[in-house]
Design a protein around this motif. Structure first.
Motif, short mmCIF file in Angstrom:
data_model
loop_
_atom_site.label_atom_id
_atom_site.label_comp_id
_atom_site.label_asym_id
_atom_site.label_seq_id
_atom_site.Cartn_x
_atom_site.Cartn_y
_atom_site.Cartn_z
N THR A 74 15.67 -4.54 -34.98
CA THR A 74 14.45 -4.77 -34.20
C THR A 74 14.52 -6.12 -33.49
O THR A 74 14.16 -6.22 -32.32
CB THR A 74 13.21 -4.71 -35.12
OG1 THR A 74 13.17 -3.41 -35.72
CG2 THR A 74 11.94 -4.95 -34.36
N GLU A 75 15.00 -7.13 -34.19
CA GLU A 75 15.12 -8.46 -33.57
C GLU A 75 16.12 -8.43 -32.41
O GLU A 75 15.88 -9.02 -31.37
CB GLU A 75 15.53 -9.50 -34.61
CG GLU A 75 14.43 -9.85 -35.57
CD GLU A 75 14.90 -10.78 -36.69
OE1 GLU A 75 16.07 -11.22 -36.67
OE2 GLU A 75 14.08 -11.05 -37.57
N ASP A 76 17.22 -7.74 -32.61
CA ASP A 76 18.21 -7.61 -31.53
C ASP A 76 17.63 -6.86 -30.34
O ASP A 76 17.86 -7.23 -29.19
CB ASP A 76 19.47 -6.90 -32.04
CG ASP A 76 20.25 -7.73 -33.04
OD1 ASP A 76 20.03 -8.95 -33.11
OD2 ASP A 76 21.08 -7.14 -33.76
N ASP A 77 16.87 -5.81 -30.63
CA ASP A 77 16.24 -5.02 -29.58
C ASP A 77 15.24 -5.87 -28.79
O ASP A 77 15.21 -5.84 -27.56
CB ASP A 77 15.54 -3.81 -30.20
CG ASP A 77 14.94 -2.88 -29.16
OD1 ASP A 77 15.54 -2.71 -28.08
OD2 ASP A 77 13.86 -2.31 -29.45
N PHE A 78 14.46 -6.67 -29.51
CA PHE A 78 13.48 -7.54 -28.85
C PHE A 78 14.19 -8.61 -28.03
O PHE A 78 13.78 -8.91 -26.90
CB PHE A 78 12.54 -8.18 -29.88
CG PHE A 78 11.49 -9.06 -29.26
CD1 PHE A 78 10.51 -8.52 -28.44
CD2 PHE A 78 11.50 -10.43 -29.47
CE1 PHE A 78 9.55 -9.33 -27.85
CE2 PHE A 78 10.55 -11.24 -28.88
CZ PHE A 78 9.57 -10.69 -28.07
N ALA A 79 15.24 -9.19 -28.57
CA ALA A 79 15.99 -10.22 -27.84
C ALA A 79 16.55 -9.65 -26.54
O ALA A 79 16.52 -10.30 -25.49
CB ALA A 79 17.11 -10.79 -28.71
N ALA A 113 6.14 -10.33 -32.80
CA ALA A 113 5.75 -10.13 -34.19
C ALA A 113 5.47 -8.65 -34.49
O ALA A 113 5.57 -8.23 -35.64
CB ALA A 113 4.52 -10.96 -34.52
N ARG A 114 5.15 -7.88 -33.45
CA ARG A 114 4.83 -6.47 -33.63
C ARG A 114 5.78 -5.57 -32.83
O ARG A 114 5.42 -4.46 -32.45
CB ARG A 114 3.39 -6.20 -33.18
CG ARG A 114 2.37 -7.00 -33.96
CD ARG A 114 0.95 -6.79 -33.48
NE ARG A 114 0.81 -7.00 -32.05
CZ ARG A 114 0.20 -6.15 -31.22
NH1 ARG A 114 -0.33 -5.07 -31.67
NH2 ARG A 114 0.13 -6.40 -29.94
N TRP A 115 6.98 -6.06 -32.56
CA TRP A 115 7.89 -5.36 -31.66
C TRP A 115 8.24 -3.95 -32.13
O TRP A 115 8.34 -3.03 -31.32
CB TRP A 115 9.15 -6.17 -31.43
CG TRP A 115 10.07 -5.48 -30.49
CD1 TRP A 115 11.28 -4.92 -30.77
CD2 TRP A 115 9.84 -5.22 -29.10
NE1 TRP A 115 11.82 -4.36 -29.65
CE2 TRP A 115 10.96 -4.52 -28.61
CE3 TRP A 115 8.80 -5.52 -28.23
CZ2 TRP A 115 11.07 -4.12 -27.30
CZ3 TRP A 115 8.91 -5.12 -26.91
CH2 TRP A 115 10.02 -4.43 -26.45
N ALA A 116 8.45 -3.76 -33.43
CA ALA A 116 8.83 -2.43 -33.92
C ALA A 116 7.76 -1.41 -33.55
O ALA A 116 8.07 -0.32 -33.05
CB ALA A 116 9.05 -2.46 -35.43
N LYS A 117 6.52 -1.76 -33.75
CA LYS A 117 5.41 -0.84 -33.44
C LYS A 117 5.27 -0.66 -31.93
O LYS A 117 5.07 0.45 -31.44
CB LYS A 117 4.11 -1.38 -34.03
CG LYS A 117 2.94 -0.47 -33.84
CD LYS A 117 1.70 -1.01 -34.52
CE LYS A 117 0.52 -0.08 -34.32
NZ LYS A 117 -0.68 -0.61 -34.93
N CYS A 119 5.11 2.67 -27.46
CA CYS A 119 4.88 2.40 -26.04
C CYS A 119 5.96 3.06 -25.20
O CYS A 119 7.14 2.88 -25.46
CB CYS A 119 4.94 0.90 -25.80
SG CYS A 119 3.45 0.26 -25.14
N GLY A 120 5.54 3.77 -24.18
CA GLY A 120 6.52 4.35 -23.28
C GLY A 120 7.20 3.30 -22.42
O GLY A 120 8.38 3.39 -22.13
N ASP A 121 6.44 2.28 -22.01
CA ASP A 121 6.97 1.23 -21.15
C ASP A 121 6.56 -0.13 -21.72
O ASP A 121 5.47 -0.62 -21.42
CB ASP A 121 6.44 1.41 -19.73
CG ASP A 121 7.03 0.41 -18.76
OD1 ASP A 121 7.93 -0.36 -19.15
OD2 ASP A 121 6.59 0.41 -17.59
#
Length: 190
Positions: free
Chosen positions: A29-34, A71-75, A80-82
């Protein structure tokens, strides 16, 4: 011959496996957010600049919103579609909340001893940016959400917490101000 049954994991082993899986999910998730931030940041900074009127407030706005979203990136990424549209809407909401809180002028007792050396903004002398910056915050937010973000009047009303009529009147006033200001620069009507 003895039949071997698979070993039943203990509660501690099961909990440990879940914890290791969560750590792996968190790292992914952190990698995805980065990666999202790396790709979307330039556009978010431009959008923040259009909302706030200057690059410094834009950087603060983007950082504040990305902290909350991270802080809520996974959700967010799951539901979210976009995600970029989600972050832009969060930026607009945060910007409106900030200027609602800080409507009053803040006075300083003394001037700072050392003047700050500000970097010149490359858009400082652009007539459109000057005209957009001269609009009141709500009108500027309506114009940016409508023409930069492409939101409908209903979506803008929901984002800003106002009625559709208010969005229409603010957009009308903003466009009249922009036409007048830009028309006077061109020497004619826009």
């Amino acid at each position: 011959m003895t039949a071997h049954l698979p070993a039943v994991p203990t509660a501690a082993e099961t909990a440990g496996a879940r914890q290791r899986a969560r750590r792996g999910d968190m790292a992914a998730t952190e990698d995805d957010f980065a990666e999202f931030v790396r790709v979307a940041l330039p556009g978010l900074m431009r959008y923040g600049h259009a909302l706030t009127g200057n690059p410094h407030d834009a950087a603060d706005l983007v950082q504040a919103v990305l902290e909350k979203v991270g802080a809520r990136w996974a959700k967010v990424s799951r539901n979210c579609g976009d995600p970029t549209a989600y972050v832009r809407r969060a930026m607009a909401n945060t910007h409106v909340s900030r200027w609602r809180r800080t409507r009053r002028e803040t006075l300083l007792a003394d001037f700072p001893d050392v003047p700050a050396q500000a970097q010149p903004d490359r858009l400082e002398n652009e007539p459109l940016w000057q005209a957009l910056r001269s609009l009141p915050p709500r009108q500027r937010a309506v114009v940016v959400l409508r023409y930069y973000e492409g939101l409908s009047e209903l979506e803008i009303a929901e984002s800003l917490g106002v009625s559709c009529g208010t969005v229409k009147s603010q957009a009308s006033k903003a466009m009249a101000s922009l036409r007048k200001r830009l028309g006077s620069l061109e020497g004619g009507d826009v």
